[in-house]
Design a protein around this motif. Structure first.
Motif, PDB file in Angstrom:
ATOM      1  N   SER A   1      59.449 109.435  75.194  1.00 31.66           N
ATOM      2  CA  SER A   1      58.941 108.140  75.476  1.00 31.66           C
ATOM      3  C   SER A   1      58.982 107.744  74.198  1.00 31.66           C
ATOM      4  N   ALA A   2      58.875 106.410  73.694  1.00 32.42           N
ATOM      5  CA  ALA A   2      58.788 105.813  72.345  1.00 32.42           C
ATOM      6  C   ALA A   2      57.492 106.007  71.760  1.00 32.42           C
ATOM      7  N   CYS A   3      56.575 105.911  72.663  1.00 35.33           N
ATOM      8  CA  CYS A   3      55.074 106.124  72.215  1.00 35.33           C
ATOM      9  C   CYS A   3      54.739 107.617  71.714  1.00 35.33           C
TER      10      CYS A   3
ATOM     11  N   PHE B   1      70.990 102.465  72.590  1.00 41.36           N
ATOM     12  CA  PHE B   1      71.104 103.149  73.767  1.00 41.36           C
ATOM     13  C   PHE B   1      69.601 103.581  73.953  1.00 41.36           C
ATOM     14  N   ASP B   2      68.638 102.587  73.799  1.00 38.26           N
ATOM     15  CA  ASP B   2      67.256 102.896  73.971  1.00 38.26           C
ATOM     16  C   ASP B   2      66.465 101.844  74.831  1.00 38.26           C
ATOM     17  N   HIS B   3      66.862 101.285  75.587  1.00 40.52           N
ATOM     18  CA  HIS B   3      66.553 100.076  76.480  1.00 40.52           C
ATOM     19  C   HIS B   3      65.148 100.467  77.474  1.00 40.52           C
ATOM     20  N   ASN B   4      64.562 101.654  77.474  1.00 41.67           N
ATOM     21  CA  ASN B   4      63.350 102.019  78.140  1.00 41.67           C
ATOM     22  C   ASN B   4      62.335 101.892  76.944  1.00 41.67           C
ATOM     23  N   ALA B   5      62.761 102.077  75.809  1.00 39.87           N
ATOM     24  CA  ALA B   5      61.983 101.687  74.769  1.00 39.87           C
ATOM     25  C   ALA B   5      61.584 100.297  74.715  1.00 39.87           C
TER      26      ALA B   5
ATOM     27  N   THR C   1      51.827  96.854  87.590  1.00 45.33           N
ATOM     28  CA  THR C   1      52.043  96.493  86.225  1.00 45.33           C
ATOM     29  C   THR C   1      53.346  96.146  85.736  1.00 45.33           C
ATOM     30  N   ILE C   2      53.404  95.002  85.037  1.00 47.33           N
ATOM     31  CA  ILE C   2      54.965  94.904  84.700  1.00 47.33           C
ATOM     32  C   ILE C   2      54.695  94.226  83.356  1.00 47.33           C
ATOM     33  N   SER C   3      56.041  94.305  82.565  1.00 49.68           N
ATOM     34  CA  SER C   3      55.762  93.940  80.984  1.00 49.68           C
ATOM     35  C   SER C   3      57.189  93.309  80.945  1.00 49.68           C
ATOM     36  N   ALA C   4      57.278  92.210  79.931  1.00 49.34           N
ATOM     37  CA  ALA C   4      58.468  91.228  79.609  1.00 49.34           C
ATOM     38  C   ALA C   4      59.495  92.294  78.837  1.00 49.34           C
ATOM     39  N   HIS C   5      59.059  93.073  78.049  1.00 49.56           N
ATOM     40  CA  HIS C   5      59.799  93.477  76.785  1.00 49.56           C
ATOM     41  C   HIS C   5      60.743  94.176  77.170  1.00 49.56           C
ATOM     42  N   LYS C   6      60.715  95.017  78.381  1.00 48.29           N
ATOM     43  CA  LYS C   6      61.584  96.014  79.012  1.00 48.29           C
ATOM     44  C   LYS C   6      62.622  95.138  79.995  1.00 48.29           C
TER      45      LYS C   6
END
Ligand code: PLP
Length: 380
Positions: free
Chosen positions: A320-322, A6-10, A196-201
């Protein structure tokens, strides 16, 4: 058995079809995309095709897509690179930006820039009046407001931000890392200068992202060397990752129709259960990504609850994961006016394509059990 994820935003799991698209570029098609021979040409074509897939997904022209190592680098490239090309003035960023926007923005102070945080309301929406004030107060070179927040999922009206900021002569950037794949994203419609966009999300690989850039914008490269990416980002292209990003974007298009309503149903069931347990739901009432719920059970520490839920079979985040791992409450929640004490109780659930309603029911049961257990322990 592994916990329910349940952590797809990370981050999201790599889609099997994305992996299959990438594998030949680790094996037989290992050429350097800058080489002139057949190996190189095959790699170059794959990069060009992926650039088209990415551009297509975000309503941009392929020539506007600059591949970089991820969202963090894209945010740094834009903020530092754009600032380097103009006279120091004011940079205005929302108070709920990801650290990969706030940190480079703060670093501009050393170059004579003034940093202005734009206020949000109690639901996490940008205060448009504060943007107006900021633009009026001081000459503003750059405005950066994210499209969807990584913690709350709250969606900002970036097109309206762009209209105001452009009117005041400012460049506009949006961090759309969390929005991509979860809601329609159009560079053209948002009318920003950079995105900005990122693939792993989006069920793609980690370590690849893009800055989508209006070609008229002059920015200084932050990594120099070769002439890769039209001189904006030196370094041999990570061809397998770029191919994976393209494939992930192509797959995201189909998912956008079917997935959000299904996730929303699950989240609404979860919200209902959370309310009966006395949870405070952050961002409630604002337009929000269908997959995200940020909440707190007053009196129960978020980190403790995350660990308890992990043992009970559910992988959730405490922010946030960070930011996880630190003891400071979330700056996003503080900006929304949440008391520090309550902010420390925050837990984030972010759903994804493989989650099912039965997992939500299981989660609510587990949560109820953990709350009872933890409250009993606090009482002893
Ligand atoms: N921006 C937002 C809103 C994010 O949520 C993240 C990652 O969590 C990033 C930027 C950084 O992206 P990356 O992990 O690709 O560096």
């Amino acid at each position: 058995m592994l916990p329910a994820y349940f952590d797809h935003n990370a981050t999201t799991p790599l889609d099997e079809r994305v992996l299959q698209a990438m594998l030949p570029f680790f094996r037989e098609h290992y050429g350097n995309a800058s080489s002139r021979h057949e190996y190189g040409r095959t790699a170059r074509k794959a990069v060009d095709d992926a650039r088209e897939q990415v551009a297509d997904r975000v309503g941009a022209h392929p020539s506007q897509v600059v591949f970089v190592s991820g969202g963090t680098e894209a945010n740094n490239l834009l903020i530092k690179g754009a600032a380097a090309r103009c006279q120091p003035s004011q940079i205005a960023v929302s108070a709920v930006e990801h650290p990969s926007v706030t940190k480079p923005a703060q670093a501009l102070r050393e170059r004579g820039w003034k940093v202005r945080k734009l206020a949000v309301d109690s639901a996490g929406r940008l205060e448009m009046d504060d943007l107006k004030i900021a633009l009026h107060e001081s000459a503003t070179g750059l405005v950066s407001v994210m499209l969807a927040n990584n913690e709350t999922g709250v969606v900002q009206d970036v097109a309206a931000v762009a209209e105001q900021a452009r009117g005041a002569g400012a460049m506009v950037h949006t961090d759309a890392v969390q929005a991509l794949g979860k809601m329609p994203v159009s560079f053209a419609a948002l009318n920003v200068h950079a995105m900005t966009i990122s693939a792993h999300k989006v069920y793609g690989p980690k370590g690849i992202g893009a800055l989508v850039l209006n070609k008229r914008l002059d920015i200084q490269p932050q990594i120099t060397g070769g002439e890769h990416e039209k001189g904006l980002r030196a370094g041999t292209e990570n061809v397998p990752a770029i191919v994976g990003f393209g494939a992930a974007c192509a797959l995201a298009a189909g998912r956008l129709i079917e997935l959000p309503p299904r996730l929303l149903q699950m989240r609404e069931r979860m919200d209902q259960g959370l309310r009966t347990m006395g949870a405070v739901l952050f961002g409630d009432g604002a337009e929000c990504l269908a997959n995200t719920r940020y909440f707190a059970i007053p009196g129960i520490d978020g980190e403790t609850l995350v660990m308890a839920l992990d043992r009970a079979g559910f992988a959730v985040a405490s922010g946030s994961a960070c930011g996880s791992g630190g003891t400071d409450p979330s700056p996003t929640l503080l900006a929304m006016g949440v008391e520090r004490e309550l902010a420390r109780c925050a837990v984030r659930v972010s759903l994804g394509k493989d989650n099912e309603m039965s997992q939500i029911e299981g989660f609510l049961l587990a949560l109820q059990g953990e709350i009872l257990g933890l409250k009993r322990r606090v009482a002893i």
